[in-house]
Design a protein around this motif. Sequence first.
Motif, mmCIF file in Angstrom:
data_model
loop_
_atom_site.group_PDB
_atom_site.id
_atom_site.type_symbol
_atom_site.label_atom_id
_atom_site.label_comp_id
_atom_site.label_asym_id
_atom_site.label_seq_id
_atom_site.Cartn_x
_atom_site.Cartn_y
_atom_site.Cartn_z
ATOM 1 N N ILE A 252 2.954 15.740 -2.342
ATOM 2 C CA ILE A 252 2.500 16.220 -3.657
ATOM 3 C C ILE A 252 1.149 15.604 -4.004
ATOM 4 O O ILE A 252 0.255 16.282 -4.519
ATOM 5 N N GLU A 253 0.973 14.326 -3.708
ATOM 6 C CA GLU A 253 -0.314 13.682 -3.972
ATOM 7 C C GLU A 253 -1.416 14.288 -3.108
ATOM 8 O O GLU A 253 -2.543 14.476 -3.569
ATOM 9 N N MET B 31 0.850 -1.170 0.000
ATOM 10 C CA MET B 31 0.000 0.000 0.000
ATOM 11 C C MET B 31 0.893 1.229 0.000
ATOM 12 O O MET B 31 1.802 1.344 0.799
ATOM 13 N N ASP B 32 0.581 2.135 -0.904
ATOM 14 C CA ASP B 32 1.386 3.351 -1.008
ATOM 15 C C ASP B 32 0.899 4.391 -0.013
ATOM 16 O O ASP B 32 -0.290 4.611 0.152
ATOM 17 N N ILE B 33 1.824 5.039 0.605
ATOM 18 C CA ILE B 33 1.510 6.156 1.497
ATOM 19 C C ILE B 33 1.548 7.418 0.644
ATOM 20 O O ILE B 33 2.521 7.652 -0.069
#
Length: 73
Positions: free
Chosen positions: A7-8, A1-3
């Motif tokens: 920027i996102e 899972m990406d944290i």
Amino acid sequence: MDIPTPIENRLVDLEIKAGFTEDLLDQLNAQVYRQQQQIDALIQELRQMRDRLPETGGGAEMRNLRDEIPPHY
């Protein structure tokens, strides 16, 4: 899972703000449209009232306030 990166997160925030901005713009456009309809209706009503007024030869006559005093004075 990406944290999510900062920027996102900023991109998501900007997308949310853009969505709210579009909604607000649509609401404002609808309001301007309704107000223009009201203005057009008032202009038409004013024209009708002017047409009903008797011609007085170039404008409203000067009225004397003494003519408007009730008779008991």
